[in-house]
Design a protein around this motif. Sequence first.
Motif, PDB file in Angstrom:
ATOM      1  N   GLN A 108       0.861  -1.176   0.000  1.00 34.16           N
ATOM      2  CA  GLN A 108       0.000   0.000   0.000  1.00 34.16           C
ATOM      3  C   GLN A 108       0.898   1.227   0.000  1.00 34.16           C
ATOM      4  OE1 GLN A 108      -2.323  -1.576   3.513  1.00 34.16           O
ATOM      5  NE2 GLN A 108      -4.021  -0.580   2.419  1.00 34.16           N
ATOM      6  N   TRP A 109       0.315   2.372  -0.327  1.00 33.21           N
ATOM      7  CA  TRP A 109       1.144   3.576  -0.371  1.00 33.21           C
ATOM      8  C   TRP A 109       1.736   3.909   0.999  1.00 33.21           C
ATOM      9  CZ3 TRP A 109       3.151   5.955  -4.407  1.00 33.21           C
ATOM     10  CH2 TRP A 109       2.608   5.694  -5.671  1.00 33.21           C
ATOM     11  N   ARG A 110       1.065   3.502   2.071  1.00 34.69           N
ATOM     12  CA  ARG A 110       1.601   3.758   3.409  1.00 34.69           C
ATOM     13  C   ARG A 110       2.878   2.952   3.679  1.00 34.69           C
ATOM     14  NH1 ARG A 110      -3.287   1.041   5.238  1.00 34.69           N
ATOM     15  NH2 ARG A 110      -4.037   3.087   5.902  1.00 34.69           N
ATOM     16  N   ASP A 111       3.116   1.906   2.878  1.00 31.46           N
ATOM     17  CA  ASP A 111       4.323   1.096   3.051  1.00 31.46           C
ATOM     18  C   ASP A 111       5.543   1.688   2.348  1.00 31.46           C
ATOM     19  OD1 ASP A 111       2.828  -0.864   4.424  1.00 31.46           O
ATOM     20  OD2 ASP A 111       2.193  -1.766   2.532  1.00 31.46           O
ATOM     21  N   ASP A 120       7.979   4.898   1.994  1.00 32.66           N
ATOM     22  CA  ASP A 120       8.448   6.140   2.602  1.00 32.66           C
ATOM     23  C   ASP A 120       9.198   6.922   1.529  1.00 32.66           C
ATOM     24  OD1 ASP A 120       9.675   8.182   3.996  1.00 32.66           O
ATOM     25  OD2 ASP A 120      10.065   6.953   5.766  1.00 32.66           O
ATOM     26  N   ARG A 175       1.946   9.408  -6.941  1.00 27.25           N
ATOM     27  CA  ARG A 175       1.231   9.795  -5.718  1.00 27.25           C
ATOM     28  C   ARG A 175       0.635  11.194  -5.871  1.00 27.25           C
ATOM     29  NH1 ARG A 175       0.823   8.416  -0.256  1.00 27.25           N
ATOM     30  NH2 ARG A 175       0.538  10.209   1.103  1.00 27.25           N
ATOM     31  N   PRO A 235      -4.545  12.629   1.591  1.00 24.06           N
ATOM     32  CA  PRO A 235      -3.366  11.813   1.889  1.00 24.06           C
ATOM     33  C   PRO A 235      -3.719  10.516   2.613  1.00 24.06           C
ATOM     34  CG  PRO A 235      -2.912  14.111   2.355  1.00 24.06           C
ATOM     35  CD  PRO A 235      -4.367  14.023   2.031  1.00 24.06           C
ATOM     36  N   GLU A 236      -4.702  10.592   3.524  1.00 29.12           N
ATOM     37  CA  GLU A 236      -5.093   9.394   4.265  1.00 29.12           C
ATOM     38  C   GLU A 236      -5.716   8.357   3.333  1.00 29.12           C
ATOM     39  OE1 GLU A 236      -5.875  12.493   5.139  1.00 29.12           O
ATOM     40  OE2 GLU A 236      -4.477  12.681   6.823  1.00 29.12           O
ATOM     41  N   GLU A 237      -6.518   8.833   2.384  1.00 28.37           N
ATOM     42  CA  GLU A 237      -7.147   7.917   1.431  1.00 28.37           C
ATOM     43  C   GLU A 237      -6.106   7.271   0.522  1.00 28.37           C
ATOM     44  OE1 GLU A 237     -11.609   9.871   0.824  1.00 28.37           O
ATOM     45  OE2 GLU A 237      -9.879  10.717  -0.258  1.00 28.37           O
ATOM     46  N   ASP A 277      -2.956   6.733   1.270  1.00 31.10           N
ATOM     47  CA  ASP A 277      -2.172   5.773   2.070  1.00 31.10           C
ATOM     48  C   ASP A 277      -2.852   4.411   2.140  1.00 31.10           C
ATOM     49  OD1 ASP A 277      -0.140   7.513   2.579  1.00 31.10           O
ATOM     50  OD2 ASP A 277      -0.887   8.144   4.538  1.00 31.10           O
ATOM     51  N   GLY A 278      -4.180   4.391   2.103  1.00 28.11           N
ATOM     52  CA  GLY A 278      -4.916   3.135   2.211  1.00 28.11           C
ATOM     53  C   GLY A 278      -5.048   2.384   0.902  1.00 28.11           C
TER      54      GLY A 278
END
Length: 391
Positions: free
Chosen positions: A228-231, A233, A280, A289-291, A293-294
């Motif tokens: 996921q994009w949260r993974d 950095d 991104r 940004p939160e959406e 990341d998920g």
Amino acid sequence: MRRRGKGGGSVFYHEGKGKWVAQLTWVDPATGRKVKREKHCETRKEAERALADMVAAQAKGLLTDPSRLTTRDFALEYLKRLEREGLRPNSIRLALDELAHALPSLKDPKAHDPLGRMRLQEVKPVHVRAAMDRVVEAGYAPRTVGRVLMRLKALFREALRLELVARNPAEAVKVRLPKGEKAARALEPHEVARLLEAAEASRSKDMALLLRLMLETGLRRGEALALQWRDIDLEAGELTVWRAWVKVAGRGAFSEPKTPTAKRKVPLPRGLLLRLKARREELLERLTPEEVDGLFLVGGVKPVDPDAFNHYLRRLAERAGLGRVRVHDLRHTWATLALSRGVPLEVVSERLGHASPTITLNVYRHLLEEERRGWVLDLEELLYPAPRAQA
């Protein structure tokens, strides 16, 4: 009847059978039952020798109590044990598929299965060999045949560890086969360029990005699909691998990485990092940004079917005129290119998430040997350097 000390057994002549008998009796610590083993011999000397062998074997835990446990029953217990020990679902399925080539009753209880229906302790190398002959005659690829034999050896090795058998009957079996297709293909740099050009021209930006990511990091398919994009950095320029998206029983499912060392951080090359940042930014034009990341890199709120990338790669390779290119070839290509450019073996092993550098060495030994041939120490050049040309 001649008796030895406690636990020493006895040797006597059996009038009815006209044979000398070596007899050993002991108590099975697992069941508490008395166990008796006999061997009939022609002479007293042979019987005494047989008794000595039985006493020695029993002392080592090799003289097992005859059991009704069949090879099929033990194989099912073995697979359940692997599952309890945390082996990935896909690995369990693969082990079952490969064992079932030699033990078809694992999948179909009514199937003709001489080896599977034998008592585990009665299996001899000749029985394993017969099962392997049937696998060869069925027309499976040489690599598949080799893996079936490897599974049988592991199965009986476990039975030996548990002292259910006195020896591993599969260890003595050798199957000589013609060399099959290579397990993986490493693309040449110009082939990688053609594949990436075809990807850029394809309709799916996300699939093209995923292809580039796998080629530039050496990730496994399941590891890449689970990102996921949260993974990722983007500031540190690295991604975190902590799970995999695999196919189990025809459906996608998350699983632990293949090995403990597969949980890792992987640095991102500058060009790939810039492409990820640009993608991104495109997503942030319509999402928070939160959406973002998920989201998964491919598939949005849910990862795509694991086979979807296989189909995409196959079509792409055909369009680029590269013939057959498998998903694992991307990982093999990254490792080959890295090693050929002098990246240390330990670093390549860590980036690939191998359990140890030994595994990496075994897979890429041929490449390392070719590279090392170029590294020689010329004492003549070291001790007597040629004079420099005058300007």
